[in-house]
Scaffold this active site. Structure first.
Site, PDB file in Angstrom:
ATOM      1  N   ARG A 194     -25.681  22.643  18.496  1.00 35.41           N
ATOM      2  CA  ARG A 194     -26.594  23.529  17.781  1.00 35.41           C
ATOM      3  C   ARG A 194     -27.700  22.706  17.122  1.00 35.41           C
ATOM      4  O   ARG A 194     -27.563  21.487  16.923  1.00 35.41           O
ATOM      5  CB  ARG A 194     -25.848  24.360  16.739  1.00 35.41           C
ATOM      6  CG  ARG A 194     -25.235  23.573  15.624  1.00 35.41           C
ATOM      7  CD  ARG A 194     -24.289  24.429  14.759  1.00 35.41           C
ATOM      8  NE  ARG A 194     -24.832  25.718  14.451  1.00 35.41           N
ATOM      9  CZ  ARG A 194     -24.404  26.869  15.017  1.00 35.41           C
ATOM     10  NH1 ARG A 194     -23.398  26.848  15.882  1.00 35.41           N
ATOM     11  NH2 ARG A 194     -24.951  28.004  14.707  1.00 35.41           N
ATOM     12  N   ALA A 198     -28.146  17.372  23.139  1.00 34.35           N
ATOM     13  CA  ALA A 198     -28.068  17.139  21.690  1.00 34.35           C
ATOM     14  C   ALA A 198     -28.911  18.157  20.922  1.00 34.35           C
ATOM     15  O   ALA A 198     -29.638  18.960  21.517  1.00 34.35           O
ATOM     16  CB  ALA A 198     -28.526  15.719  21.380  1.00 34.35           C
ATOM     17  N   HIS A 199     -28.813  18.094  19.621  1.00 36.23           N
ATOM     18  CA  HIS A 199     -29.491  19.107  18.794  1.00 36.23           C
ATOM     19  C   HIS A 199     -31.003  19.102  18.993  1.00 36.23           C
ATOM     20  O   HIS A 199     -31.629  18.064  19.045  1.00 36.23           O
ATOM     21  CB  HIS A 199     -29.136  18.986  17.307  1.00 36.23           C
ATOM     22  CG  HIS A 199     -29.313  17.645  16.677  1.00 36.23           C
ATOM     23  ND1 HIS A 199     -29.061  17.438  15.348  1.00 36.23           N
ATOM     24  CD2 HIS A 199     -29.698  16.457  17.184  1.00 36.23           C
ATOM     25  CE1 HIS A 199     -29.291  16.176  15.065  1.00 36.23           C
ATOM     26  NE2 HIS A 199     -29.674  15.567  16.150  1.00 36.23           N
ATOM     27  N   ASN A 200     -31.495  20.324  19.108  1.00 38.07           N
ATOM     28  CA  ASN A 200     -32.927  20.570  19.248  1.00 38.07           C
ATOM     29  C   ASN A 200     -33.533  20.068  20.544  1.00 38.07           C
ATOM     30  O   ASN A 200     -34.758  20.039  20.697  1.00 38.07           O
ATOM     31  CB  ASN A 200     -33.698  20.002  18.050  1.00 38.07           C
ATOM     32  CG  ASN A 200     -33.259  20.675  16.769  1.00 38.07           C
ATOM     33  OD1 ASN A 200     -32.512  20.097  15.983  1.00 38.07           O
ATOM     34  ND2 ASN A 200     -33.637  21.915  16.588  1.00 38.07           N
ATOM     35  N   GLN A 230     -25.966  21.453  10.134  1.00 37.80           N
ATOM     36  CA  GLN A 230     -26.748  21.888  11.294  1.00 37.80           C
ATOM     37  C   GLN A 230     -26.873  23.409  11.221  1.00 37.80           C
ATOM     38  O   GLN A 230     -25.962  24.133  11.610  1.00 37.80           O
ATOM     39  CB  GLN A 230     -26.074  21.422  12.573  1.00 37.80           C
ATOM     40  CG  GLN A 230     -25.843  19.912  12.612  1.00 37.80           C
ATOM     41  CD  GLN A 230     -27.121  19.104  12.748  1.00 37.80           C
ATOM     42  OE1 GLN A 230     -27.853  19.255  13.715  1.00 37.80           O
ATOM     43  NE2 GLN A 230     -27.422  18.267  11.749  1.00 37.80           N
TER      44      GLN A 230
END
Lengths: 339, 339, 339
Positions: free
Chosen positions: B219, B240-242, B199
């Site tokens: 991240r 969560a990511h993004n 990530q």
């Protein structure tokens, strides 16, 4: 590390009737299926009775009823599960550490700490905090200003206790738990956005409370959030500001109380039960897994919502889409029924 | 520790009209039912109007309307709840600590730390991190390499901020929160098992954001996970990511955004709302407790799913089993309706 | 900090066919839409094919099929998503720290720690613990007595690992995670309240397991809680005492296993899936978001429950109330159908 005990002293402690040699040494506990030499087992759930005759356990905790036909060594007790629970402490290898304060701990000069405590590395105890006799504070835990922890409590590694939190005696607080963080108090501003409401209440926790890993209990907005005596909270539980948990209530993982929700005494909330804000659940209520409690409950008993039948996904999709048509279906049925 | 204030200065700060003695001293805030001598209260929810006349509060924040018939001391404001929120900071006993860096803190030589900050015991600030003016970093918190924390932010005990995370000014980050851990990125391998996707994005968080206890913001996989200005996250929230959270959106406990989900500005997600991955929720949307948002929402308004009526368990079982028959029931109803 | 690589060496590592200049330097990864000079991208999801021709990426990972009509520089691989995952480590800016033990770490004299490890500030490693070669233990993490961590594992800041926990090699354990806290074991006492059942089992975790932020894995009551090789757990996951997670199973955020639940190998649990206690899920099962698994699953496939359609709240209320009438509706339909 672990000690061994004679069957005789175990039977005496449990107040049970020993059928076998009192001198037999017991070195551990195990299930009926896995127990071997030197291990004590128990039969609590009738569905495991099939494992009893073949068990290699040195001795078994049994009721008078199940003991009747059992030829092996046993201790007859009223409640084998409770007896197993009572004796489990004797075989707990997680030894309490010797008393002493680690050199790296930061104890504020204005904190009060009993002599007979264990305070591990990097523990921080702030001003006016009070750590009572027999407490164990594991490494890297934090106790904020003015908070007190009652006698013989265990505070796990990396636990965070904010300022002005009162915790009774015999507490067990697991790693990652957070007690006394701000409640989620925000007021909408006329031009958009939120005005924080400072959370000036505290948290009051009774005696013999267990708080699971990663569980959070927020401080109150104006008055205290309250957790009664004997309350047992599993992991990932959320107790929001000004919620009240009655004595001896147990809440399983992911269960949560929203702001100012009140749950009575001797209740059992299964996993992922959420209680919405400002409602009351009376004493002696059981709530099944994943129920959302949207209104007050005034009668003891078991309550549910939410958990629908498990099925293959394709089948679920066919049924689930019908939920969105349910009002129309119901109206049609009513119409047809009238005709 | 707590100061007291005159009603006059409180009214002036709130821009309200004082009906009473400006010299009266106020020492605290409380609810109408519990307030006593020296305490200021407020009437925000009409359902509490019944407690107004009997309240022992020294003074009450009221609207012009509710003030009409009130004989006691009051301050007339447009929005009593907002006024209470605004004045709450004055009575917050959790005093900010004096500036200074505790001797046990580990500040990397290549980190930039403003002079006027409080950094508690065992705090770790890694290389190239930046801690801006007025920040309070409580004991045992961690700020990874290259991360920056804007002015006047509060970082609670045992908070973990990974590397390359950018946090704006005025942040409040509660204990146990984790910002910048790896997103859940895995790719299936042809021979079974999973290949980790490193990530390599970061996290960007705006100004005036509050992050609750045990809340996690991952991240990004390639680009940053983004949290806007004025966002308020309760405890046990998962970003969560993004994922993207728009300005001034509030998310209650256990609510979560899956990977690359985007929620607009000024939204309110009640407790345990989950938004699945890669969908968008537009601005000004309210979502009721325990809803699973399975598709994009393009129109402002209130949306729901999931939370079914609460009832006794036996009754629930009878109804719940029918959900598994719902498609068949619907087909039968359609057939009967045609006949 | 980040290095750059030639397309040639990247293609060689991935075993792909390079169509372009092997000397081209690649400095990073990005999505098709956002990639620019020096960046490598990939096309994995067919719905993003529209971004391919206009992408400014220096090169793209493509299948032979998508590469056919692509005129730019590309590397042809069997599985572009997997290839992206494999190469992602090369561009991870979170550099592993140099080996060494920080002066503030507390390592018990009876612990075994390999020479080539990084142990950050305030890390605590208790007696008889074992930290294997290549491990990174970030600041303020805790490893209890007798626990072992296999080679090349990463333990994030503020992670708590209790005593007698065995973790394999290649683990990644994120901040706030708790491994080995007591399972939720309580037995009702005849006079009310609960008797704690001491949790004398441990936790056994295989190789290459990732454990997300704020995730908890409880120790067993009598025997160990077990997590297999290659298991991937997202944030806020709960693995209760004596649960078993089979090899290579992935569990998304908020998913949890209750006590003694067993999930087989190669399963995928989407977000907020909960499995009740003492049931078994076989290998190769997928479970959709928010499903409550209330009974054992014995056939591979996809299973669901719970997540009902999203709709405007007013519409939901009309339908939801009918769920409480569903048994009655079904009976009426049956009656009408018979008539």
């Amino acid at each position: 590390m672990s000690r061994d005990y004679s069957l005789g002293e175990i039977a005496a402690y449990l107040g049970g009737e020993l059928r076998g040699d009192a001198e037999t040494r017991i070195i551990g506990l195990n299930t009926l299926q896995s127990a071997g030499e030197g291990q004590l087992s128990f039969l609590a759930n009738p569905k495991y009775v099939k494992y009893l005759s073949g068990s290699l356990a040195e001795a078994v905790l049994l009721t008078a009823d199940t003991a009747k036909t059992f030829k092996g060594c046993c201790i007859v007790v009223r409640d084998p599960y409770l007896a197993y629970a009572q004796i489990s402490a004797w075989f707990d290898a997680s030894q309490k550490k010797s008393f002493g304060i680690h050199a790296t701990a930061s104890i504020h000069a204005a904190a009060t700490v009993a002599d007979d405590v264990y305070i591990g590395p990097n523990v921080v105890v702030e001003a006016d905090a009070n750590i009572d006799s027999g407490c164990h504070l594991e490494a890297n835990s934090f106790v904020g200003a003015g908070s007190s922890i009652g006698a013989n409590s265990f505070v796990g590694a990396n636990v965070s206790i904010y300022h002005d939190v009162e915790i009774g005696s015999g507490a067990i607080i697991h790693s990652g738990a957070v007690v006394g963080a701000d409640g989620f108090g925000i007021a909408p501003k006329p031009d958009g956005g939120w005005q924080k409401i400072h959370q000036i209440g505290g948290v009051t926790i009774g005696d013999n409370v267990e708080i699971g890993a990663c569980t959070s209990i927020d401080r109150g907005a104006l008055q205290d959030t309250r957790v009664g005596n004997g309350v047992k909270l599993d992991n990932h539980v959320q107790i929001a500001h000004n919620a009240v948990v009655g004595d001896n209530t147990a809440m399983a993982a992911y269960s949560g109380l929203a702001g100012s929700a009140e749950v009575g005494s001797n209740c059992i909330l299964a996993g992922d039960v959420c209680v919405v804000g400002h409602i009351k659940v009376c004493d002696n209520v059981q709530i099944t897994a994943r129920t959302l409690v949207t209104k007050s409950i005034t009668e003891p008993g078991s309550y549910s919502s939410g958990a629908t039948p498990l099925m293959p996904t394709a089948e679920w999709r066919r049924n689930s889409v019908r939920i969105g048509q349910l009002d129309k279906i119901a109206r049609t049925v009513n119409k047809l029924n009238k005709e």
